[in-house]
Design an enzyme around this catalytic site. Structure first.
Site, mmCIF file in Angstrom:
data_model
loop_
_atom_site.group_PDB
_atom_site.id
_atom_site.type_symbol
_atom_site.label_atom_id
_atom_site.label_comp_id
_atom_site.label_asym_id
_atom_site.label_seq_id
_atom_site.Cartn_x
_atom_site.Cartn_y
_atom_site.Cartn_z
ATOM 1 N N GLU A 103 0.817 -1.210 0.000
ATOM 2 C CA GLU A 103 0.000 0.000 0.000
ATOM 3 C C GLU A 103 0.857 1.268 0.000
ATOM 4 O O GLU A 103 1.888 1.335 0.643
ATOM 5 C CB GLU A 103 -0.946 -0.003 1.202
ATOM 6 C CG GLU A 103 -2.052 -1.020 0.997
ATOM 7 C CD GLU A 103 -3.060 -1.090 2.134
ATOM 8 O OE1 GLU A 103 -4.205 -1.456 1.852
ATOM 9 O OE2 GLU A 103 -2.709 -0.786 3.275
ATOM 10 N N CYS A 116 3.237 8.646 1.029
ATOM 11 C CA CYS A 116 3.667 7.778 2.121
ATOM 12 C C CYS A 116 4.025 6.420 1.501
ATOM 13 O O CYS A 116 3.163 5.710 0.982
ATOM 14 C CB CYS A 116 2.520 7.661 3.128
ATOM 15 S SG CYS A 116 2.914 6.638 4.525
ATOM 16 N N CYS A 123 6.369 -6.472 8.322
ATOM 17 C CA CYS A 123 7.436 -5.878 9.133
ATOM 18 C C CYS A 123 7.911 -6.948 10.102
ATOM 19 O O CYS A 123 7.107 -7.734 10.601
ATOM 20 C CB CYS A 123 6.886 -4.670 9.912
ATOM 21 S SG CYS A 123 8.169 -3.703 10.743
ATOM 22 N N CYS A 127 5.394 -3.716 16.856
ATOM 23 C CA CYS A 127 4.868 -2.624 17.683
ATOM 24 C C CYS A 127 3.386 -2.923 17.931
ATOM 25 O O CYS A 127 2.645 -3.215 16.983
ATOM 26 C CB CYS A 127 5.067 -1.289 16.988
ATOM 27 S SG CYS A 127 6.814 -1.015 16.576
ATOM 28 N N CYS A 130 0.401 -1.077 16.013
ATOM 29 C CA CYS A 130 0.530 -0.902 14.554
ATOM 30 C C CYS A 130 -0.031 -2.114 13.818
ATOM 31 O O CYS A 130 0.320 -3.257 14.124
ATOM 32 C CB CYS A 130 2.001 -0.713 14.200
ATOM 33 S SG CYS A 130 2.326 -0.717 12.435
ATOM 34 N N CYS A 361 -2.165 6.559 9.107
ATOM 35 C CA CYS A 361 -0.932 6.058 9.674
ATOM 36 C C CYS A 361 -1.127 4.754 10.433
ATOM 37 O O CYS A 361 -1.992 4.660 11.293
ATOM 38 C CB CYS A 361 -0.510 7.087 10.696
ATOM 39 S SG CYS A 361 1.155 7.523 10.612
#
Ligand code: SAH
Ligand code: SF4
Length: 382
Positions: A103, A116, A123, A127, A130, A361
């Protein structure tokens, strides 16, 4: 994009010249050909060799046979009521077993348009607030794929010569559509350093895409050993996902903190090459209700950052299905921001954008899990 033909996008000028050598272009011509290609790829934004009119037809055919400059497939393009756009791109598998989806988000504002960009599919870090962190890491993106996100956005927004902006699109009132890049999509850019570096050096090349390094920001969760190199070798702006002022809490929110705790992280920030009042580090701080949003946290935050040329960005937490946190109440965020403001940091609250299309975000998550489900549904899962 091609799985088998090597890409020309994402190669340095030297590598481009080497690619010319590999198809038998005489040494004397290689640099000239590399410059021609560079111009077509990054200034004119072409994705088809046949449009390269100052290159002889037979050479164009030879290039097309040997190399790829094709764009990725667009799986979807969502446009928010506030003009934010979110694309889902599909890239070839490249060893990941199946094609991957990534994305990219475009955020238009009055005087600028920010893209962005993602650096990895998934990942490795986890976190807890997230969405990307809940997804397993699939693979690093190549320099071609990182740049392809920029090229695609410029294609879709009509931001190359000879293209036009879609009617009704919300874009900056003048100048370029994509003026800024933030490496804040999926993934930890400093765990894919070489590819991110290559892509950003190409994006900031003055004879190509020409984005100023002041308008390129790399956000990291705190990969301390790569921070100095980011300044020395890329020279872009730095953002740090801080999110907590105490190690015990940051160990939970941003688990990489167990490896490189706050003190080491801030020491690396203090030593960031090129740091000055005109070139500050942005500290990102996600506002989590009852977790990190007290007045004491705000006071500790400004105390911690004392002496570092810094900007503070308070990010209202963007919830996602299954997330265990809530966003702090608006009054709380404002009181927190007041303390930060009084310490001399201007308007630090980031306005959420593109919420209706789930583009905010930390909400980015590739479709690999959705794909797995689709595979299950169609009975093709391994
Ligand atoms: N991996 C890098 C860059 C990608 S994340 C990093 O962590 O910095 C970009 C920013 O979005 C980071 O500051 C991240 O902490 C923040 N973020 C992640 N999930 C979020 C959420 N649900 N709400 C608000 N911000 C979030
Ligand atoms: Fe990865 Fe950044 Fe999300 Fe942490 S916040 S899981 S480092 S993408």
């Amino acid at each position: 994009m091609s799985e088998d033909k090597p890409p020309l996008i994402g190669l340095s000028r030297e590598e481009l010249a080497d690619a010319m050598a590999s198809i038998g272009i005489p040494e004397k011509q290689r640099r000239m050909r590399a410059s021609q290609l560079w111009h077509w790829l990054y200034v004119r934004g072409v994705s088809d060799f046949s449009l390269m009119t100052n290159i002889a037809k037979d050479l164009r055919a030879k290039l097309a046979e040997a190399f790829s400059i094709a764009r990725p497939e667009i799986v979807s393009e969502l446009i928010s009521v506030d003009g934010t756009r979110k694309w889902l791109f599909r890239f070839p598998a490249r060893g990941a077993g199946r094609p991957v989806e990534v994305e990219t988000v475009y955020i238009p504002e009055e005087g600028r348009g920010t893209l962005c960009v993602s650096s990895q599919v998934g990942c490795t870090l986890t976190c807890t607030f997230c969405h990307t962190g809940t997804q397993r890491m699939v693979r690093n993106l190549t320099s071609e794929e990182i740049l392809a996100q920029v090229l695609m956005a410029r294609d879709r927004l009509g931001d190359f010569p000879d293209t036009s902006t879609p009617q009704g699109a919300i874009v900056p009132s003048e100048g370029r559509m994509v003026t800024n890049i933030v490496m804040m999509g999926m993934g930890e850019p400093l765990y894919n350093f070489e590819n991110v570096k290559k892509a950003l050096l190409i994006a900031s090349d003055g004879d190509g895409l020409s984005l100023s390094k002041r308008r390129i920001t790399l956000s990291t969760s705190g990969v301390v050993p790569e921070i100095a190199r980011t300044g020395d070798e890329i020279g872009c702006m730095l953002a740090i996902s801080l999110h907590a002022v105490r190690d015990d809490l940051r160990d939970v929110l941003v688990p990489i903190n167990k490896k490189w705790p706050i003190r080491e992280l801030l020491d690396a920030c203090r030593a960031y090459p090129g740091l000055s009042n005109a070139k500050r580090i942005t500290f990102e701080y996600v506002m989590l209700k009852g977790v990190n949003d007290s007045n004491q946290d705000a006071l500790d935050l400004v105390r911690l950052l004392k002496g570092i040329p810094a900007k503070i960005n308070l990010i209202p937490f963007n919830p996602w299905p299954g997330s265990e946190y809530e966003c702090s109440d608006w009054d709380r965020i404002e009181e927190f921001a007041d303390i930060v403001n009084r310490a001399g940091y201007a308007s630090p609250i980031r306005t959420p954008r593109g919420r209706d299309i789930f583009a905010a975000c930390g909400q980015l998550k590739s479709a690999s899990e959705r794909m797995r489900k689709k595979d299950r549904d169609t009975g093709t899962a391994a």
